[in-house]
Design an enzyme around this catalytic site. Structure first.
Site, PDB file in Angstrom:
ATOM      1  N   TYR A  73       0.287  -1.040  -0.067  1.00  0.00           N
ATOM      2  CA  TYR A  73       0.210  -0.006   0.456  1.00  0.00           C
ATOM      3  C   TYR A  73       0.951   0.991  -0.115  1.00  0.00           C
ATOM      4  O   TYR A  73       0.636   1.716  -0.833  1.00  0.00           O
ATOM      5  CB  TYR A  73      -0.893  -0.690   1.621  1.00  0.00           C
ATOM      6  N   ALA A 218      -0.092  13.347 -23.777  1.00  0.00           N
ATOM      7  CA  ALA A 218      -0.050  11.878 -23.632  1.00  0.00           C
ATOM      8  C   ALA A 218       0.938  11.589 -25.289  1.00  0.00           C
ATOM      9  O   ALA A 218       1.128  10.549 -24.572  1.00  0.00           O
ATOM     10  CB  ALA A 218      -1.445  11.973 -24.553  1.00  0.00           C
ATOM     11  N   LYS A 259      -1.332   6.039 -24.137  1.00  0.00           N
ATOM     12  CA  LYS A 259      -0.811   5.965 -25.283  1.00  0.00           C
ATOM     13  C   LYS A 259       0.689   5.834 -25.583  1.00  0.00           C
ATOM     14  O   LYS A 259       1.772   4.251 -25.099  1.00  0.00           O
ATOM     15  CB  LYS A 259      -0.881   7.313 -25.985  1.00  0.00           C
ATOM     16  N   HIS A 451     -21.799  11.094 -28.501  1.00  0.00           N
ATOM     17  CA  HIS A 451     -21.679   9.643 -30.115  1.00  0.00           C
ATOM     18  C   HIS A 451     -21.607   8.834 -28.940  1.00  0.00           C
ATOM     19  O   HIS A 451     -21.304   7.869 -29.779  1.00  0.00           O
ATOM     20  CB  HIS A 451     -20.496  10.721 -30.246  1.00  0.00           C
TER      21      HIS A 451
END
Ligand code: PLP
Length: 460
Positions: A73, A218, A259, A451
Protein backbone atom coordinates in the site's frame (compact mmCIF):
# COMPACT_ATOMS: atom_id res chain seq x y z
CA UNK A 1 4.99 4.37 -55.10
CA UNK A 2 4.22 3.67 -51.46
CA UNK A 3 6.76 4.35 -48.74
CA UNK A 4 8.98 1.47 -47.66
CA UNK A 5 7.54 -0.26 -44.61
CA UNK A 6 9.80 0.00 -41.54
CA UNK A 7 10.33 -3.52 -40.22
CA UNK A 8 8.93 -4.26 -36.73
CA UNK A 9 11.78 -4.02 -34.18
CA UNK A 10 10.32 -7.05 -32.33
CA UNK A 11 9.05 -10.52 -33.05
CA UNK A 12 5.81 -12.13 -31.87
CA UNK A 13 5.83 -14.50 -28.89
CA UNK A 14 2.11 -14.64 -28.08
CA UNK A 15 -0.82 -14.30 -30.47
CA UNK A 16 -4.46 -13.35 -30.06
CA UNK A 17 -6.90 -14.68 -32.70
CA UNK A 18 -8.88 -12.15 -34.74
CA UNK A 19 -12.59 -12.72 -35.42
CA UNK A 20 -13.33 -13.07 -39.15
CA UNK A 21 -16.99 -12.43 -39.99
CA UNK A 22 -19.03 -12.54 -43.17
CA UNK A 23 -20.42 -9.38 -44.74
CA UNK A 24 -23.96 -10.52 -43.82
CA UNK A 25 -22.95 -10.90 -40.17
CA UNK A 26 -21.39 -7.44 -40.18
CA UNK A 27 -24.50 -5.90 -41.75
CA UNK A 28 -26.62 -7.47 -39.00
CA UNK A 29 -24.21 -6.42 -36.23
CA UNK A 30 -24.02 -2.76 -37.24
CA UNK A 31 -27.82 -2.59 -37.50
CA UNK A 32 -28.20 -4.11 -34.02
CA UNK A 33 -25.56 -1.60 -32.81
CA UNK A 34 -27.87 1.21 -34.07
CA UNK A 35 -25.06 2.28 -36.41
CA UNK A 36 -22.93 3.33 -33.41
CA UNK A 37 -19.52 1.62 -33.50
CA UNK A 38 -19.11 1.94 -29.72
CA UNK A 39 -21.99 -0.54 -29.38
CA UNK A 40 -20.19 -3.30 -31.30
CA UNK A 41 -18.78 -6.17 -29.27
CA UNK A 42 -15.03 -6.36 -29.79
CA UNK A 43 -15.46 -10.04 -30.69
CA UNK A 44 -17.30 -8.82 -33.82
CA UNK A 45 -14.43 -6.52 -34.89
CA UNK A 46 -11.54 -7.76 -37.05
CA UNK A 47 -9.23 -4.71 -36.98
CA UNK A 48 -9.94 -2.34 -34.11
CA UNK A 49 -8.81 1.23 -34.83
CA UNK A 50 -11.30 2.91 -32.49
CA UNK A 51 -8.44 4.28 -30.38
CA UNK A 52 -4.73 3.88 -29.62
CA UNK A 53 -5.50 4.47 -25.92
CA UNK A 54 -4.77 1.51 -23.66
CA UNK A 55 -4.89 -0.85 -26.64
CA UNK A 56 -1.11 -1.29 -26.89
CA UNK A 57 0.80 -4.59 -26.67
CA UNK A 58 3.19 -4.79 -23.72
CA UNK A 59 6.68 -6.27 -24.10
CA UNK A 60 8.17 -9.38 -22.47
CA UNK A 61 10.06 -7.02 -20.12
CA UNK A 62 6.82 -5.33 -19.06
CA UNK A 63 5.08 -8.66 -18.43
CA UNK A 64 8.09 -9.79 -16.39
CA UNK A 65 7.70 -6.51 -14.45
CA UNK A 66 4.07 -7.41 -13.75
CA UNK A 67 5.29 -10.55 -11.94
CA UNK A 68 7.99 -8.90 -9.82
CA UNK A 69 5.92 -5.78 -8.98
CA UNK A 70 5.37 -4.72 -5.37
CA UNK A 71 1.72 -4.49 -4.24
CA UNK A 72 2.47 -2.75 -0.91
CA UNK A 73 0.00 0.00 0.00
CA UNK A 74 2.74 2.45 0.98
CA UNK A 75 6.31 2.84 -0.23
CA UNK A 76 6.21 0.09 -2.87
CA UNK A 77 9.44 -0.41 -4.81
CA UNK A 78 7.44 -0.19 -8.07
CA UNK A 79 6.46 3.39 -7.10
CA UNK A 80 10.12 4.34 -6.64
CA UNK A 81 11.08 2.61 -9.89
CA UNK A 82 8.40 4.55 -11.77
CA UNK A 83 9.04 7.97 -10.20
CA UNK A 84 12.82 7.64 -10.62
CA UNK A 85 12.46 6.76 -14.33
CA UNK A 86 10.01 9.64 -14.84
CA UNK A 87 12.25 12.14 -13.01
CA UNK A 88 15.19 11.07 -15.22
CA UNK A 89 13.13 11.49 -18.40
CA UNK A 90 11.36 14.77 -17.64
CA UNK A 91 13.76 16.49 -15.23
CA UNK A 92 10.85 17.31 -12.87
CA UNK A 93 11.17 17.17 -9.08
CA UNK A 94 7.70 15.79 -8.29
CA UNK A 95 5.98 12.88 -10.08
CA UNK A 96 2.54 11.61 -9.06
CA UNK A 97 1.03 8.45 -10.55
CA UNK A 98 -2.75 8.39 -11.15
CA UNK A 99 -4.99 5.85 -12.86
CA UNK A 100 -5.35 7.61 -16.25
CA UNK A 101 -5.13 10.98 -18.00
CA UNK A 102 -8.49 12.39 -16.92
CA UNK A 103 -7.67 11.48 -13.31
CA UNK A 104 -4.56 13.67 -13.61
CA UNK A 105 -6.82 16.46 -14.86
CA UNK A 106 -9.34 15.93 -12.07
CA UNK A 107 -6.62 16.06 -9.39
CA UNK A 108 -4.59 19.00 -10.76
CA UNK A 109 -6.92 21.41 -12.56
CA UNK A 110 -9.12 22.50 -9.61
CA UNK A 111 -5.93 23.74 -7.89
CA UNK A 112 -5.05 25.99 -10.84
CA UNK A 113 -8.49 27.08 -12.09
CA UNK A 114 -11.92 28.14 -10.87
CA UNK A 115 -14.98 30.25 -11.76
CA UNK A 116 -14.28 33.39 -13.86
CA UNK A 117 -10.90 31.99 -14.96
CA UNK A 118 -9.84 31.06 -18.47
CA UNK A 119 -7.52 28.38 -19.77
CA UNK A 120 -5.93 28.68 -23.22
CA UNK A 121 -4.56 25.79 -25.30
CA UNK A 122 -3.30 25.04 -28.80
CA UNK A 123 -6.34 22.70 -28.78
CA UNK A 124 -7.96 21.16 -25.70
CA UNK A 125 -8.56 17.42 -25.77
CA UNK A 126 -12.21 16.69 -24.85
CA UNK A 127 -11.58 15.29 -21.31
CA UNK A 128 -9.23 18.19 -20.53
CA UNK A 129 -11.85 20.63 -21.74
CA UNK A 130 -14.45 18.90 -19.55
CA UNK A 131 -12.25 19.11 -16.43
CA UNK A 132 -11.43 22.78 -17.06
CA UNK A 133 -15.16 23.51 -17.35
CA UNK A 134 -15.95 21.44 -14.22
CA UNK A 135 -13.82 23.90 -12.19
CA UNK A 136 -16.06 26.70 -13.50
CA UNK A 137 -13.38 28.05 -15.87
CA UNK A 138 -13.72 28.43 -19.64
CA UNK A 139 -11.56 27.10 -22.51
CA UNK A 140 -10.10 28.96 -25.48
CA UNK A 141 -8.29 27.24 -28.37
CA UNK A 142 -5.56 29.09 -30.30
CA UNK A 143 -4.59 26.73 -33.12
CA UNK A 144 -2.46 27.95 -36.05
CA UNK A 145 -4.52 28.60 -39.21
CA UNK A 146 -2.60 26.04 -41.32
CA UNK A 147 -4.18 23.24 -39.23
CA UNK A 148 -7.44 23.96 -41.07
CA UNK A 149 -5.92 23.45 -44.53
CA UNK A 150 -6.38 19.71 -44.67
CA UNK A 151 -4.73 18.90 -47.99
CA UNK A 152 -1.68 21.14 -47.51
CA UNK A 153 1.46 19.79 -45.85
CA UNK A 154 2.83 21.81 -42.90
CA UNK A 155 5.41 20.31 -40.52
CA UNK A 156 3.88 21.56 -37.26
CA UNK A 157 0.12 21.90 -37.64
CA UNK A 158 -0.26 21.36 -33.87
CA UNK A 159 1.36 24.69 -32.99
CA UNK A 160 -0.10 27.45 -30.84
CA UNK A 161 -1.07 30.63 -32.71
CA UNK A 162 1.27 32.94 -30.74
CA UNK A 163 -0.29 36.20 -31.91
CA UNK A 164 -3.78 35.04 -31.01
CA UNK A 165 -2.47 33.74 -27.66
CA UNK A 166 -1.02 37.08 -26.64
CA UNK A 167 -4.03 39.00 -27.95
CA UNK A 168 -6.35 36.74 -25.92
CA UNK A 169 -4.27 37.20 -22.75
CA UNK A 170 -4.36 40.98 -23.13
CA UNK A 171 -8.08 41.12 -23.94
CA UNK A 172 -9.12 38.91 -21.00
CA UNK A 173 -6.38 40.33 -18.70
CA UNK A 174 -3.46 38.16 -17.55
CA UNK A 175 -4.79 37.82 -13.97
CA UNK A 176 -7.89 35.99 -15.34
CA UNK A 177 -5.88 33.34 -17.22
CA UNK A 178 -5.24 30.44 -14.84
CA UNK A 179 -3.43 28.17 -17.25
CA UNK A 180 -1.92 27.77 -20.70
CA UNK A 181 -1.89 24.21 -22.05
CA UNK A 182 0.13 22.72 -24.85
CA UNK A 183 -1.23 19.38 -26.10
CA UNK A 184 1.63 17.35 -27.65
CA UNK A 185 0.95 15.96 -30.15
CA UNK A 186 -2.22 17.93 -30.80
CA UNK A 187 -4.71 15.05 -30.76
CA UNK A 188 -7.91 16.86 -31.77
CA UNK A 189 -6.48 18.39 -34.94
CA UNK A 190 -5.12 15.10 -36.27
CA UNK A 191 -2.22 14.08 -34.00
CA UNK A 192 -0.17 16.98 -35.36
CA UNK A 193 3.11 17.94 -33.65
CA UNK A 194 4.21 21.11 -31.87
CA UNK A 195 7.68 22.45 -32.69
CA UNK A 196 10.33 23.15 -30.05
CA UNK A 197 10.48 26.77 -31.20
CA UNK A 198 6.70 27.18 -30.76
CA UNK A 199 6.96 25.61 -27.29
CA UNK A 200 9.79 27.99 -26.38
CA UNK A 201 7.87 31.05 -27.51
CA UNK A 202 4.67 29.91 -25.81
CA UNK A 203 6.67 29.49 -22.60
CA UNK A 204 8.13 32.98 -23.00
CA UNK A 205 4.66 34.51 -23.38
CA UNK A 206 3.17 32.48 -20.49
CA UNK A 207 5.95 33.43 -18.12
CA UNK A 208 6.00 37.08 -19.18
CA UNK A 209 2.42 37.29 -17.86
CA UNK A 210 3.08 34.94 -14.88
CA UNK A 211 0.72 32.22 -16.17
CA UNK A 212 1.65 28.56 -15.54
CA UNK A 213 2.29 26.44 -18.64
CA UNK A 214 1.07 22.84 -18.67
CA UNK A 215 1.92 20.08 -21.14
CA UNK A 216 -0.84 17.59 -21.96
CA UNK A 217 1.72 14.88 -22.59
CA UNK A 218 -0.18 11.81 -23.88
CA UNK A 219 1.89 11.59 -27.11
CA UNK A 220 5.05 13.37 -26.04
CA UNK A 221 7.38 10.70 -27.50
CA UNK A 222 5.79 10.88 -30.96
CA UNK A 223 6.02 14.68 -30.75
CA UNK A 224 9.75 14.44 -29.90
CA UNK A 225 10.31 12.17 -32.90
CA UNK A 226 8.62 14.72 -35.21
CA UNK A 227 10.81 17.50 -33.77
CA UNK A 228 13.90 15.40 -34.53
CA UNK A 229 12.72 14.69 -38.08
CA UNK A 230 11.29 18.09 -39.04
CA UNK A 231 13.04 20.82 -37.03
CA UNK A 232 16.58 21.19 -38.44
CA UNK A 233 18.23 22.31 -35.16
CA UNK A 234 17.20 19.04 -33.51
CA UNK A 235 18.21 16.67 -36.32
CA UNK A 236 21.08 15.08 -34.41
CA UNK A 237 19.65 15.36 -30.89
CA UNK A 238 18.50 12.22 -29.08
CA UNK A 239 14.81 11.71 -28.30
CA UNK A 240 15.68 11.91 -24.59
CA UNK A 241 17.36 15.32 -25.02
CA UNK A 242 14.44 16.66 -27.03
CA UNK A 243 11.94 15.49 -24.40
CA UNK A 244 13.91 16.99 -21.52
CA UNK A 245 14.27 20.32 -23.33
CA UNK A 246 10.59 20.43 -24.27
CA UNK A 247 9.46 19.77 -20.70
CA UNK A 248 11.93 22.35 -19.33
CA UNK A 249 9.75 25.05 -20.93
CA UNK A 250 6.65 24.04 -18.93
CA UNK A 251 5.81 24.09 -15.22
CA UNK A 252 3.53 21.07 -14.91
CA UNK A 253 2.31 18.17 -17.04
CA UNK A 254 -0.58 15.73 -17.07
CA UNK A 255 -0.21 12.48 -18.97
CA UNK A 256 -2.44 9.68 -20.12
CA UNK A 257 0.12 6.85 -20.02
CA UNK A 258 -2.27 4.71 -22.10
CA UNK A 259 -0.70 6.16 -25.25
CA UNK A 260 3.09 6.68 -25.58
CA UNK A 261 4.01 4.85 -22.36
CA UNK A 262 2.69 1.61 -23.99
CA UNK A 263 0.54 0.34 -21.12
CA UNK A 264 -3.13 -0.56 -20.88
CA UNK A 265 -3.89 1.70 -17.91
CA UNK A 266 -2.08 4.54 -16.14
CA UNK A 267 -1.40 8.24 -15.87
CA UNK A 268 1.09 10.72 -14.42
CA UNK A 269 1.27 14.26 -13.11
CA UNK A 270 4.59 16.10 -13.08
CA UNK A 271 5.46 19.31 -11.21
CA UNK A 272 8.76 20.90 -12.14
CA UNK A 273 9.73 22.41 -8.77
CA UNK A 274 6.76 24.01 -6.97
CA UNK A 275 6.72 22.24 -3.58
CA UNK A 276 3.69 24.22 -2.47
CA UNK A 277 1.68 23.01 -5.48
CA UNK A 278 2.80 19.42 -4.82
CA UNK A 279 1.48 19.69 -1.22
CA UNK A 280 -1.97 20.59 -2.56
CA UNK A 281 -1.74 17.90 -5.21
CA UNK A 282 -1.09 15.20 -2.60
CA UNK A 283 -4.29 16.16 -0.76
CA UNK A 284 -6.39 15.80 -3.94
CA UNK A 285 -4.62 12.60 -4.95
CA UNK A 286 -5.36 10.93 -1.64
CA UNK A 287 -9.03 12.00 -1.80
CA UNK A 288 -9.70 11.01 -5.41
CA UNK A 289 -7.12 8.39 -6.43
CA UNK A 290 -5.50 6.74 -3.42
CA UNK A 291 -2.38 7.04 -1.31
CA UNK A 292 0.43 8.91 -3.08
CA UNK A 293 2.69 5.89 -3.61
CA UNK A 294 0.09 4.12 -5.73
CA UNK A 295 -2.31 6.84 -6.94
CA UNK A 296 -5.12 4.55 -8.08
CA UNK A 297 -2.82 2.01 -9.73
CA UNK A 298 -1.91 -1.53 -8.74
CA UNK A 299 1.80 -2.24 -8.20
CA UNK A 300 1.92 -4.24 -11.44
CA UNK A 301 0.57 -1.27 -13.40
CA UNK A 302 3.21 1.01 -11.81
CA UNK A 303 5.94 -1.45 -12.78
CA UNK A 304 4.71 -1.93 -16.37
CA UNK A 305 4.56 1.85 -16.73
CA UNK A 306 8.08 2.34 -15.32
CA UNK A 307 9.35 0.07 -18.11
CA UNK A 308 6.96 1.28 -20.83
CA UNK A 309 8.03 4.90 -20.38
CA UNK A 310 11.56 3.95 -21.47
CA UNK A 311 10.48 1.62 -24.29
CA UNK A 312 8.25 4.32 -25.78
CA UNK A 313 11.26 6.62 -26.20
CA UNK A 314 13.48 4.19 -28.12
CA UNK A 315 14.61 5.57 -31.48
CA UNK A 316 14.01 2.26 -33.35
CA UNK A 317 10.56 1.92 -31.86
CA UNK A 318 9.54 5.44 -32.88
CA UNK A 319 10.96 4.99 -36.41
CA UNK A 320 8.82 1.87 -36.78
CA UNK A 321 5.76 3.43 -35.13
CA UNK A 322 5.70 6.63 -37.19
CA UNK A 323 6.94 4.70 -40.25
CA UNK A 324 3.91 2.42 -40.01
CA UNK A 325 1.50 5.37 -40.02
CA UNK A 326 3.44 7.00 -42.89
CA UNK A 327 3.29 3.77 -44.91
CA UNK A 328 -0.49 3.71 -44.47
CA UNK A 329 -0.68 7.37 -45.56
CA UNK A 330 1.50 6.76 -48.63
CA UNK A 331 -0.81 3.98 -49.77
CA UNK A 332 -3.74 6.39 -49.36
CA UNK A 333 -1.85 8.91 -51.52
CA UNK A 334 -1.48 6.30 -54.27
CA UNK A 335 -5.21 5.62 -54.13
CA UNK A 336 -6.10 9.34 -54.04
CA UNK A 337 -7.90 9.03 -50.74
CA UNK A 338 -7.88 12.41 -48.95
CA UNK A 339 -6.69 12.77 -45.33
CA UNK A 340 -5.25 15.41 -42.97
CA UNK A 341 -1.73 15.94 -44.34
CA UNK A 342 0.79 14.99 -43.13
CA UNK A 343 -0.38 11.87 -41.28
CA UNK A 344 -0.42 12.30 -37.51
CA UNK A 345 1.63 10.37 -34.99
CA UNK A 346 -1.06 7.99 -33.81
CA UNK A 347 -3.06 7.54 -36.94
CA UNK A 348 -4.57 8.84 -40.13
CA UNK A 349 -7.61 11.12 -40.21
CA UNK A 350 -9.52 10.48 -43.45
CA UNK A 351 -11.24 13.53 -44.93
CA UNK A 352 -14.77 12.16 -45.20
CA UNK A 353 -16.14 15.50 -46.38
CA UNK A 354 -13.95 15.25 -49.49
CA UNK A 355 -14.47 11.51 -49.99
CA UNK A 356 -18.27 11.66 -49.61
CA UNK A 357 -19.07 15.19 -50.86
CA UNK A 358 -22.75 14.32 -51.45
CA UNK A 359 -23.39 13.78 -47.70
CA UNK A 360 -23.91 17.06 -45.80
CA UNK A 361 -22.47 17.68 -42.30
CA UNK A 362 -25.86 17.15 -40.64
CA UNK A 363 -25.99 13.64 -42.14
CA UNK A 364 -22.55 12.80 -40.71
CA UNK A 365 -20.23 11.80 -43.58
CA UNK A 366 -17.41 10.72 -41.21
CA UNK A 367 -19.75 8.37 -39.36
CA UNK A 368 -21.11 7.06 -42.70
CA UNK A 369 -17.55 6.22 -43.77
CA UNK A 370 -16.79 4.55 -40.41
CA UNK A 371 -19.90 2.38 -40.83
CA UNK A 372 -18.88 1.41 -44.39
CA UNK A 373 -15.38 0.42 -43.16
CA UNK A 374 -16.99 -1.96 -40.71
CA UNK A 375 -19.35 -3.42 -43.32
CA UNK A 376 -16.57 -3.74 -45.90
CA UNK A 377 -13.86 -5.38 -43.76
CA UNK A 378 -14.79 -5.48 -40.07
CA UNK A 379 -12.66 -2.40 -39.33
CA UNK A 380 -13.74 -0.21 -36.41
CA UNK A 381 -12.87 3.50 -36.62
CA UNK A 382 -14.62 6.60 -35.30
CA UNK A 383 -16.15 9.93 -36.30
CA UNK A 384 -14.16 13.04 -35.41
CA UNK A 385 -16.54 15.55 -36.95
CA UNK A 386 -20.04 16.96 -36.50
CA UNK A 387 -21.38 13.81 -34.85
CA UNK A 388 -18.70 14.16 -32.15
CA UNK A 389 -19.13 17.92 -31.85
CA UNK A 390 -22.85 17.76 -31.02
CA UNK A 391 -25.39 20.56 -30.58
CA UNK A 392 -25.05 24.17 -29.52
CA UNK A 393 -25.74 24.17 -25.74
CA UNK A 394 -27.97 27.27 -26.05
CA UNK A 395 -29.85 26.94 -29.37
CA UNK A 396 -29.73 23.08 -29.46
CA UNK A 397 -28.94 23.32 -33.19
CA UNK A 398 -26.50 20.82 -34.69
CA UNK A 399 -23.07 22.49 -34.89
CA UNK A 400 -21.03 22.14 -38.10
CA UNK A 401 -17.49 20.92 -37.39
CA UNK A 402 -14.52 22.47 -39.26
CA UNK A 403 -13.47 18.91 -40.23
CA UNK A 404 -15.34 15.69 -40.97
CA UNK A 405 -12.65 13.13 -40.14
CA UNK A 406 -12.94 9.36 -39.89
CA UNK A 407 -10.09 8.55 -37.54
CA UNK A 408 -7.98 5.43 -38.01
CA UNK A 409 -6.06 5.24 -34.72
CA UNK A 410 -3.22 2.71 -34.76
CA UNK A 411 -2.54 0.80 -31.50
CA UNK A 412 1.16 0.36 -30.67
CA UNK A 413 2.92 -2.93 -31.58
CA UNK A 414 -0.43 -4.61 -32.39
CA UNK A 415 -1.03 -4.73 -36.17
CA UNK A 416 1.31 -5.63 -39.04
CA UNK A 417 1.82 -4.39 -42.60
CA UNK A 418 -0.81 -6.77 -44.00
CA UNK A 419 -3.43 -5.39 -41.62
CA UNK A 420 -2.63 -1.91 -42.92
CA UNK A 421 -3.02 -3.18 -46.49
CA UNK A 422 -6.45 -4.60 -45.64
CA UNK A 423 -7.48 -1.16 -44.37
CA UNK A 424 -6.38 0.63 -47.56
CA UNK A 425 -7.96 -2.02 -49.81
CA UNK A 426 -11.25 -1.57 -47.95
CA UNK A 427 -11.10 2.20 -48.42
CA UNK A 428 -10.45 1.75 -52.16
CA UNK A 429 -13.52 -0.51 -52.44
CA UNK A 430 -15.61 2.07 -50.59
CA UNK A 431 -14.31 4.89 -52.78
CA UNK A 432 -15.33 2.91 -55.90
CA UNK A 433 -18.94 2.65 -54.72
CA UNK A 434 -19.11 5.95 -52.86
CA UNK A 435 -22.03 7.42 -54.82
CA UNK A 436 -24.34 4.77 -53.35
CA UNK A 437 -23.38 5.56 -49.72
CA UNK A 438 -26.06 7.38 -47.76
CA UNK A 439 -26.02 9.70 -44.76
CA UNK A 440 -27.56 9.03 -41.34
CA UNK A 441 -30.11 10.67 -39.08
CA UNK A 442 -30.24 10.66 -35.29
CA UNK A 443 -32.93 8.56 -33.63
CA UNK A 444 -31.81 9.06 -30.02
CA UNK A 445 -29.11 11.17 -28.35
CA UNK A 446 -27.89 12.13 -24.87
CA UNK A 447 -27.44 15.81 -23.94
CA UNK A 448 -23.65 15.55 -23.38
CA UNK A 449 -20.92 13.36 -24.95
CA UNK A 450 -23.67 11.94 -27.16
CA UNK A 451 -21.39 10.05 -29.56
CA UNK A 452 -20.84 7.23 -27.07
CA UNK A 453 -24.53 6.29 -26.85
CA UNK A 454 -26.10 7.82 -29.95
CA UNK A 455 -28.55 5.77 -32.07
CA UNK A 456 -28.75 6.32 -35.82
CA UNK A 457 -30.61 5.14 -38.88
CA UNK A 458 -29.71 5.37 -42.58
CA UNK A 459 -31.52 8.03 -44.59
CA UNK A 460 -33.73 6.42 -47.23
C1 PLP B 1 -6.31 10.31 -23.97
C2 PLP B 1 -6.03 11.73 -23.70
C3 PLP B 1 -6.39 12.34 -22.49
C4 PLP B 1 -7.23 11.62 -21.44
O1 PLP B 1 -6.61 10.49 -20.96
P1 PLP B 1 -7.40 9.17 -20.50
O2 PLP B 1 -6.29 8.26 -20.10
O3 PLP B 1 -8.21 8.68 -21.65
O4 PLP B 1 -8.24 9.56 -19.33
C5 PLP B 1 -6.04 13.65 -22.29
N1 PLP B 1 -5.38 14.36 -23.24
C6 PLP B 1 -5.02 13.81 -24.41
C7 PLP B 1 -4.28 14.62 -25.41
C8 PLP B 1 -5.33 12.49 -24.69
O5 PLP B 1 -5.01 11.96 -25.88
Amino acid sequence: MSKKYVCEPFRIKMVEPLPILSREERLTNIKIAKYNLFNLHSTDVTIDLLTDSGTNAMSDAQWAGVMIADESYAGAKSYYHLTQNAKDIFGYEFIQPVHQGRAAEKVLLPILLGPKKYAIANTFFDTTRAHVELTGARCIDCIVPEALEISTFAPFKGNMDLEKLEETILTLKPENIGLITMTITNNSCGGQPVSMENMRQTSEIAHRYHIPLMIDAARYAENAYFVQQREPEWKSASIRTIVKTMFSYADVFTMSAKKDAIVNMGGLIGIKNDANLYQKLMVNTISYEGYITYGGMSGRDLEALAIGLKEGLQQEFLEYRIGQVEYLASRLDEANIPYQKPAGGHGVFIDAKALLPHIPANQFPAQALAIELYIEAGIRSCDVGSLLLGNDPDTKEQLVAPFEFTRLAIPRRVYTQSHLDVIVDALIEIKNRRDSIRGYKIVKEAPVLRHFTIELEPIA
